[in-house]
Design a protein around this motif. Structure first.
Motif, PDB file in Angstrom:
ATOM      1  N   UNK A   6       0.957  -1.212   0.090  1.00  0.00           N
ATOM      2  CA  UNK A   6       0.045   0.016   0.004  1.00  0.00           C
ATOM      3  C   UNK A   6       0.893   0.972   0.011  1.00  0.00           C
ATOM      4  N   UNK A   7       0.642   2.089  -0.705  1.00  0.00           N
ATOM      5  CA  UNK A   7       1.276   3.363  -0.898  1.00  0.00           C
ATOM      6  C   UNK A   7       0.677   4.492  -0.261  1.00  0.00           C
ATOM      7  N   UNK A   8       1.225   5.568   0.224  1.00  0.00           N
ATOM      8  CA  UNK A   8       0.659   6.542   0.899  1.00  0.00           C
ATOM      9  C   UNK A   8       0.181   7.614   0.061  1.00  0.00           C
ATOM     10  N   UNK A   9      -0.834   8.011   0.169  1.00  0.00           N
ATOM     11  CA  UNK A   9      -1.321   9.111  -0.581  1.00  0.00           C
ATOM     12  C   UNK A   9      -0.895  10.579  -0.025  1.00  0.00           C
ATOM     13  N   UNK A  26       3.086   2.524  12.557  1.00  0.00           N
ATOM     14  CA  UNK A  26       4.008   2.850  11.546  1.00  0.00           C
ATOM     15  C   UNK A  26       4.064   1.813  10.598  1.00  0.00           C
ATOM     16  N   UNK A  27       3.703   0.465  10.914  1.00  0.00           N
ATOM     17  CA  UNK A  27       3.264  -0.560   9.964  1.00  0.00           C
ATOM     18  C   UNK A  27       1.884  -0.548   9.297  1.00  0.00           C
ATOM     19  N   UNK A  28       1.033   0.224   9.874  1.00  0.00           N
ATOM     20  CA  UNK A  28      -0.241   0.273   9.312  1.00  0.00           C
ATOM     21  C   UNK A  28      -0.511   1.610   8.412  1.00  0.00           C
ATOM     22  N   UNK A  29      -0.019   2.519   9.030  1.00  0.00           N
ATOM     23  CA  UNK A  29      -0.225   3.900   8.356  1.00  0.00           C
ATOM     24  C   UNK A  29       0.866   4.481   7.695  1.00  0.00           C
ATOM     25  N   UNK A  30       0.827   4.135   6.506  1.00  0.00           N
ATOM     26  CA  UNK A  30       1.966   4.191   5.513  1.00  0.00           C
ATOM     27  C   UNK A  30       2.283   5.643   5.161  1.00  0.00           C
ATOM     28  N   UNK A  31       1.713   6.541   5.387  1.00  0.00           N
ATOM     29  CA  UNK A  31       2.067   7.971   5.406  1.00  0.00           C
ATOM     30  C   UNK A  31       2.397   8.593   6.775  1.00  0.00           C
ATOM     31  N   UNK A  32       2.514   8.027   7.550  1.00  0.00           N
ATOM     32  CA  UNK A  32       2.567   8.562   9.089  1.00  0.00           C
ATOM     33  C   UNK A  32       4.283   8.348   9.177  1.00  0.00           C
ATOM     34  N   UNK A  33       4.708   9.799   9.408  1.00  0.00           N
ATOM     35  CA  UNK A  33       6.133  10.000   9.507  1.00  0.00           C
ATOM     36  C   UNK A  33       6.459  10.334  11.110  1.00  0.00           C
ATOM     37  N   UNK A  92      11.370   3.261   5.160  1.00  0.00           N
ATOM     38  CA  UNK A  92      11.359   3.713   3.920  1.00  0.00           C
ATOM     39  C   UNK A  92       9.869   3.830   3.511  1.00  0.00           C
ATOM     40  N   UNK A  93       9.457   5.108   3.008  1.00  0.00           N
ATOM     41  CA  UNK A  93       8.191   5.301   2.898  1.00  0.00           C
ATOM     42  C   UNK A  93       7.896   5.434   1.398  1.00  0.00           C
ATOM     43  N   UNK A  94       6.902   4.935   0.907  1.00  0.00           N
ATOM     44  CA  UNK A  94       6.122   4.878  -0.405  1.00  0.00           C
ATOM     45  C   UNK A  94       5.186   6.005  -0.616  1.00  0.00           C
ATOM     46  N   UNK A  95       5.545   7.138  -1.525  1.00  0.00           N
ATOM     47  CA  UNK A  95       4.441   8.148  -1.627  1.00  0.00           C
ATOM     48  C   UNK A  95       4.026   8.194  -3.034  1.00  0.00           C
ATOM     49  N   UNK A  96       2.777   7.961  -3.126  1.00  0.00           N
ATOM     50  CA  UNK A  96       2.121   7.912  -4.369  1.00  0.00           C
ATOM     51  C   UNK A  96       1.584   9.357  -4.639  1.00  0.00           C
ATOM     52  N   UNK A 114       3.354   9.086 -10.102  1.00  0.00           N
ATOM     53  CA  UNK A 114       4.756   8.870  -9.810  1.00  0.00           C
ATOM     54  C   UNK A 114       4.659   8.253  -8.537  1.00  0.00           C
ATOM     55  N   UNK A 115       5.727   7.410  -7.971  1.00  0.00           N
ATOM     56  CA  UNK A 115       5.869   6.868  -6.905  1.00  0.00           C
ATOM     57  C   UNK A 115       7.119   7.278  -6.245  1.00  0.00           C
ATOM     58  N   UNK A 116       7.251   7.973  -5.248  1.00  0.00           N
ATOM     59  CA  UNK A 116       8.378   8.533  -4.717  1.00  0.00           C
ATOM     60  C   UNK A 116       8.919   7.446  -3.300  1.00  0.00           C
ATOM     61  N   UNK A 117      10.122   6.963  -3.416  1.00  0.00           N
ATOM     62  CA  UNK A 117      10.471   6.009  -2.105  1.00  0.00           C
ATOM     63  C   UNK A 117      11.572   6.814  -1.555  1.00  0.00           C
ATOM     64  N   UNK A 118      11.423   7.274  -0.229  1.00  0.00           N
ATOM     65  CA  UNK A 118      12.420   7.853   0.585  1.00  0.00           C
ATOM     66  C   UNK A 118      12.494   7.245   1.985  1.00  0.00           C
ATOM     67  N   UNK A 119      13.331   7.819   2.778  1.00  0.00           N
ATOM     68  CA  UNK A 119      13.427   7.737   4.132  1.00  0.00           C
ATOM     69  C   UNK A 119      14.199   8.728   4.944  1.00  0.00           C
ATOM     70  N   UNK A 120      14.131   8.988   6.089  1.00  0.00           N
ATOM     71  CA  UNK A 120      14.548  10.016   6.660  1.00  0.00           C
ATOM     72  C   UNK A 120      15.841   9.817   7.300  1.00  0.00           C
TER      73      UNK A 120
END
Length: 508
Positions: A6-9, A26-33, A92-96, A114-120
């Protein structure tokens, strides 16, 4: 990366009740930073593993004595006014991010997803500065990062779409692993390899001009899409690296064209596919026919080769049989010759053996005779030596015995001479004792007759009367002798006998 789910919107932060909830969130909410946990009134607080933790004291940031702004995971002792203020994810966060309204070079409006994969960034184990996490929480924020990513990606995407035709935009797509999509070649687009022979009519492999042009355009678009994704990743890293964001991948997941254009492209593709199917069917039929002819030709050729090989084999078998018979005859003759030679050799060996046995027997008899004679000579010599030794030993023994006897006699004589005065009384006593013994035995004899008469005849008469007065027995000697004495009354001889016939005494 492969396996993206699942990708974060959107990107956001959240207030939570306790720090122990962050793993699940953090495992369930993909867009939670970022999570902001509450603090219970306890003399300790817990920092969960797999995330960055910022701690405050009375609301002011507090650094860890060893790790700095980011506190290590585990149990920490502290009063209630020291709390975990922010918890930032390490995963790593997958942002759609869809980019709508992109104009192509031929003014066709498309939508590019686009899908952006990033980490802090802020992991000290990787050599990163932990202060970047504090900068991200207070200055960048999840919402600010989302807006900056959208702005940067939309600008780059629109620029790329403006440089391509709508027929080339599909080449920008990548799969979820980040790999560019492959342009699959149809039947009319295949080219025979230089190192392989192609069976069939090569004229059927000639590409139609339209198909060749489409394939070249698709390959160019795919290459362009790969370069675009790599350029966008580099551009985003240049922009967000100092803000503590590491963009690991940029993926163009989908390109959406207007429905009318999609239908036109589908129809064109269908016509090309039908043409390719006809070409492939015709090619298949010709290949099948050619293969049938080649199979029949090959069968005939193999049959002829088989007949030739069979004839050659028969000739070789006959030759082998002839050589085998010849070898058998030669072998039989050789065996007979060997047997004859063996018999002769055996007879020769037996004769030589008998001769050797005879010689050995003669040698044996000669040796036995010599040994017997030598043994007899040695035995005679030993006997002579034994007799000599025996004679010498016996002589010495007799001499020693004679000397011993002489010494003993001398010693005995000397002892008797010395003991004679002392033994005279003993001998007189022994004589008297023997006399008493005689008188005792005479007294015990019931047949003894004592008379005071000195007349010899009278004494004979008394003795005969005593003998004859016993139990008559004509066979006893006493009675016979008594009768003889009575017959010789005038004789001067008198015998004294007991009933047993033994003579006790006689006087004259």
């Amino acid at each position: 990366p492969a396996g993206i789910g699942v990708m974060a919107a959107t990107l956001y932060s959240m207030d939570i009740a306790h720090a122990s909830q962050v793993d699940e969130l953090f495992g369930r909410e993909t867009g939670l930073l970022v999570c902001r946990p509450g603090r219970i009134c306890m003399p300790f607080f817990i920092v969960p593993d797999g995330c960055y933790a910022l701690v405050t004291e009375f609301g002011k940031d507090k650094d860890h004595p060893e790790t700095g702004p980011v506190w290590p995971p585990g149990l920490h002792i502290g009063p209630p006014w020291i709390k975990v203020e922010h918890i930032v994810t390490k995963q790593s966060v997958v942002f759609n991010m869809p980019v709508k309204g992109c104009k192509t070079h031929d003014n066709v409006t498309v939508q590019i997803n686009l899908t952006i994969v990033f980490r802090l960034r802020g992991d000290a184990a990787r050599g990163e500065d932990p202060a970047l996490i504090r900068n991200f929480v207070y200055k960048v924020t999840p919402q600010g990062l989302e807006q900056q990513l959208r702005d940067a990606c939309e600008e780059a995407t629109r620029s790329v779409a403006r440089a391509l035709l709508h027929t080339d935009v599909y080449g920008l797509r990548n799969d979820l692993s980040g790999k560019p999509t492959h342009v699959l070649a149809g039947a009319g687009e295949r080219v025979a390899q230089s190192d392989e022979a192609y069976e069939g009519d090569e004229s059927l492999l000639t590409e139609p001009e339209a198909a060749a042009s489409d394939a070249r355009h698709a390959e160019a678009a795919a290459s362009k899409g790969k370069d675009v994704a790599a350029d966008m990743r580099r551009t985003l890293n240049d922009q967000f690296w100092l803000q503590g964001v590491d963009v690991t991948d940029v993926i163009i997941t989908d390109v959406q064209l207007p429905e009318l254009i999609v239908k036109q492209m589908a129809n064109k593709t269908e016509v090309i596919s039908q043409h390719a199917a006809q070409k492939m069917t015709q090619e298949y039929e010709m290949l099948e026919l050619k293969q049938s002819e080649e199979v029949e030709t090959l069968k005939q050729k193999k049959q002829e080769e088989r007949e030739r090989e069979k004839q050659d084999g028969d000739m070789q078998v006959n030759g082998v049989k002839v050589r085998l018979d010849q070898t058998r005859a030669e072998t039989k003759a050789l065996v007979a010759k060997i047997n004859q030679e063996s018999q002769l050799r055996i007879q020769d060996i037996n004769a030589q053996g008998d001769l050797e046995v005879t010689k050995l027997e003669q040698d044996k008899q000669q040796v036995m005779t010599q040994l017997h004679a030598k043994a007899e000579a040695e035995a005679n010599e030993l006997k002579a030596q034994t007799a000599l030794f025996e004679s010498s030993v016996l002589s010495e023994a007799r001499l020693a015995a004679a000397r011993s006897d002489a010494a003993a006699a001398e010693a005995l004589a000397f002892a008797e001479g010395e003991a004679a005065p002392h033994l005279e009384a003993k001998k007189h006593f022994d004589t008297r004792m023997k006399t008493c013994d005689v008188w005792r035995k005479l007294a015990a004899n019931p047949n003894l007759i004592i008379s005071s008469e000195e007349d010899v005849d009278m004494k004979a008469m008394m003795m005969c009367d005593a003998i004859l007065g016993g139990k008559p027995d004509e066979t006893t000697k006493a009675q016979v002798l008594a009768e003889m004495l009575m017959l010789q009354r005038g004789s001067k001889v008198m015998l004294n006998m007991n009933n047993g016939g033994d003579v006790i005494g006689a006087t004259e």
